[in-house]
Design a protein around this motif. Structure first.
Motif, PDB file in Angstrom:
ATOM      1  N   ILE A  60      -7.298   3.972  -7.946  1.00 32.34           N
ATOM      2  CA  ILE A  60      -7.440   3.711  -6.511  1.00 32.34           C
ATOM      3  C   ILE A  60      -6.159   3.032  -6.029  1.00 32.34           C
ATOM      4  CG2 ILE A  60      -8.666   2.344  -4.794  1.00 32.34           C
ATOM      5  CD1 ILE A  60     -11.189   2.805  -6.316  1.00 32.34           C
ATOM      6  N   ILE A  61      -5.641   3.514  -4.921  1.00 31.13           N
ATOM      7  CA  ILE A  61      -4.433   2.932  -4.343  1.00 31.13           C
ATOM      8  C   ILE A  61      -4.847   2.039  -3.186  1.00 31.13           C
ATOM      9  CG2 ILE A  61      -2.284   3.423  -3.138  1.00 31.13           C
ATOM     10  CD1 ILE A  61      -2.247   6.115  -4.612  1.00 31.13           C
ATOM     11  N   VAL A  62      -4.386   0.801  -3.196  1.00 30.03           N
ATOM     12  CA  VAL A  62      -4.687  -0.152  -2.132  1.00 30.03           C
ATOM     13  C   VAL A  62      -3.449  -0.248  -1.239  1.00 30.03           C
ATOM     14  CG1 VAL A  62      -5.310  -2.534  -1.590  1.00 30.03           C
ATOM     15  CG2 VAL A  62      -6.246  -1.435  -3.632  1.00 30.03           C
ATOM     16  N   LEU A  63      -3.606   0.160   0.016  1.00 31.90           N
ATOM     17  CA  LEU A  63      -2.474   0.191   0.936  1.00 31.90           C
ATOM     18  C   LEU A  63      -2.479  -1.020   1.859  1.00 31.90           C
ATOM     19  CD1 LEU A  63      -2.719   3.928   1.957  1.00 31.90           C
ATOM     20  CD2 LEU A  63      -1.225   2.924   0.242  1.00 31.90           C
ATOM     21  N   GLY A  64      -1.334  -1.363   2.334  1.00 35.75           N
ATOM     22  CA  GLY A  64      -1.198  -2.363   3.372  1.00 35.75           C
ATOM     23  C   GLY A  64      -1.051  -3.785   2.881  1.00 35.75           C
ATOM     24  N   SER A  65      -0.814  -4.657   3.824  1.00 37.25           N
ATOM     25  CA  SER A  65      -0.624  -6.096   3.618  1.00 37.25           C
ATOM     26  C   SER A  65       0.620  -6.391   2.797  1.00 37.25           C
ATOM     27  CB  SER A  65      -1.852  -6.731   3.011  1.00 37.25           C
ATOM     28  OG  SER A  65      -2.901  -6.690   3.948  1.00 37.25           O
ATOM     29  N   LYS A  66       0.737  -7.650   2.351  1.00 37.63           N
ATOM     30  CA  LYS A  66       1.974  -8.035   1.685  1.00 37.63           C
ATOM     31  C   LYS A  66       1.697  -8.989   0.546  1.00 37.63           C
ATOM     32  CE  LYS A  66       2.939 -12.035   4.550  1.00 37.63           C
ATOM     33  NZ  LYS A  66       3.946 -12.785   5.246  1.00 37.63           N
ATOM     34  N   VAL A  67       2.701  -9.157  -0.261  1.00 39.24           N
ATOM     35  CA  VAL A  67       2.690 -10.141  -1.335  1.00 39.24           C
ATOM     36  C   VAL A  67       3.587 -11.278  -0.871  1.00 39.24           C
ATOM     37  CG1 VAL A  67       3.297 -10.559  -3.737  1.00 39.24           C
ATOM     38  CG2 VAL A  67       2.327  -8.358  -3.071  1.00 39.24           C
ATOM     39  N   GLU A  68       3.099 -12.501  -1.010  1.00 36.29           N
ATOM     40  CA  GLU A  68       3.868 -13.667  -0.569  1.00 36.29           C
ATOM     41  C   GLU A  68       5.124 -13.829  -1.428  1.00 36.29           C
ATOM     42  OE1 GLU A  68       3.014 -15.189   2.105  1.00 36.29           O
ATOM     43  OE2 GLU A  68       0.974 -14.462   2.342  1.00 36.29           O
ATOM     44  N   ALA A 100      -0.949 -12.732  -3.711  1.00 37.79           N
ATOM     45  CA  ALA A 100      -1.395 -11.761  -2.715  1.00 37.79           C
ATOM     46  C   ALA A 100      -1.803 -12.478  -1.442  1.00 37.79           C
ATOM     47  CB  ALA A 100      -2.572 -10.965  -3.263  1.00 37.79           C
ATOM     48  N   SER A 101      -1.498 -11.861  -0.301  1.00 39.09           N
ATOM     49  CA  SER A 101      -1.961 -12.437   0.964  1.00 39.09           C
ATOM     50  C   SER A 101      -3.484 -12.300   1.030  1.00 39.09           C
ATOM     51  CB  SER A 101      -1.310 -11.712   2.139  1.00 39.09           C
ATOM     52  OG  SER A 101      -1.761 -10.372   2.186  1.00 39.09           O
ATOM     53  N   ASP A 102      -4.109 -12.984   1.983  1.00 37.56           N
ATOM     54  CA  ASP A 102      -5.568 -12.938   2.111  1.00 37.56           C
ATOM     55  C   ASP A 102      -6.063 -11.505   2.328  1.00 37.56           C
ATOM     56  OD1 ASP A 102      -5.754 -15.652   1.757  1.00 37.56           O
ATOM     57  OD2 ASP A 102      -5.732 -16.102   3.907  1.00 37.56           O
ATOM     58  N   TRP A 103      -5.392 -10.787   3.219  1.00 37.93           N
ATOM     59  CA  TRP A 103      -5.782  -9.403   3.488  1.00 37.93           C
ATOM     60  C   TRP A 103      -5.645  -8.543   2.243  1.00 37.93           C
ATOM     61  CZ3 TRP A 103      -8.500  -7.619   7.349  1.00 37.93           C
ATOM     62  CH2 TRP A 103      -8.533  -8.313   8.540  1.00 37.93           C
ATOM     63  N   LEU A 104      -4.561  -8.683   1.526  1.00 37.27           N
ATOM     64  CA  LEU A 104      -4.350  -7.883   0.327  1.00 37.27           C
ATOM     65  C   LEU A 104      -5.383  -8.225  -0.734  1.00 37.27           C
ATOM     66  CD1 LEU A 104      -2.753  -5.790  -1.242  1.00 37.27           C
ATOM     67  CD2 LEU A 104      -1.163  -7.585  -1.915  1.00 37.27           C
ATOM     68  N   ALA A 105      -5.701  -9.497  -0.893  1.00 37.86           N
ATOM     69  CA  ALA A 105      -6.703  -9.903  -1.884  1.00 37.86           C
ATOM     70  C   ALA A 105      -8.060  -9.284  -1.561  1.00 37.86           C
ATOM     71  CB  ALA A 105      -6.802 -11.419  -1.934  1.00 37.86           C
ATOM     72  N   ARG A 106      -8.433  -9.277  -0.284  1.00 40.87           N
ATOM     73  CA  ARG A 106      -9.708  -8.676   0.120  1.00 40.87           C
ATOM     74  C   ARG A 106      -9.710  -7.171  -0.122  1.00 40.87           C
ATOM     75  NH1 ARG A 106      -9.847 -11.590   5.752  1.00 40.87           N
ATOM     76  NH2 ARG A 106      -9.814 -13.715   4.990  1.00 40.87           N
ATOM     77  N   ARG A 107      -8.602  -6.527   0.171  1.00 42.33           N
ATOM     78  CA  ARG A 107      -8.526  -5.076  -0.041  1.00 42.33           C
ATOM     79  C   ARG A 107      -8.571  -4.733  -1.524  1.00 42.33           C
ATOM     80  NH1 ARG A 107      -4.180  -2.969   4.464  1.00 42.33           N
ATOM     81  NH2 ARG A 107      -5.435  -3.540   6.248  1.00 42.33           N
TER      82      ARG A 107
END
Length: 77
Positions: free
Chosen positions: A46-54, A59-66
């Protein structure tokens, strides 16, 4: 010698259909044994798209949730 419009359309249609059929068969025929998984318990990535790594690598909050949602979906398979 005059070629009718219907004849031109017929020849063009036949050429296009032959071209499309040859593309489909050239892809499907050599790889037909690899197109469907014989074992249904295989898990696809599975590929998780979007958000950023600090900057610190976290992982940013959005990336961690995704990522968590992706892992949950992956585990259900």
């Amino acid at each position: 010698m005059k070629i009718s419009f219907k004849k031109i359309i017929s020849i063009t249609t036949a050429a296009v259909l032959f071209f499309l059929l040859s593309i489909i068969l050239s892809v499907r025929f050599p790889y037909r044994d690899r197109m469907y998984a014989e074992q249904w318990d295989l898990k696809a990535p599975i590929i998780v798209l979007g958000s950023k790594v600090e900057e610190n690598g976290a992982a940013s909050d959005w990336l961690a949730r995704r990522v968590e949602a992706g892992v949950a979906i992956w585990e259900k398979r």
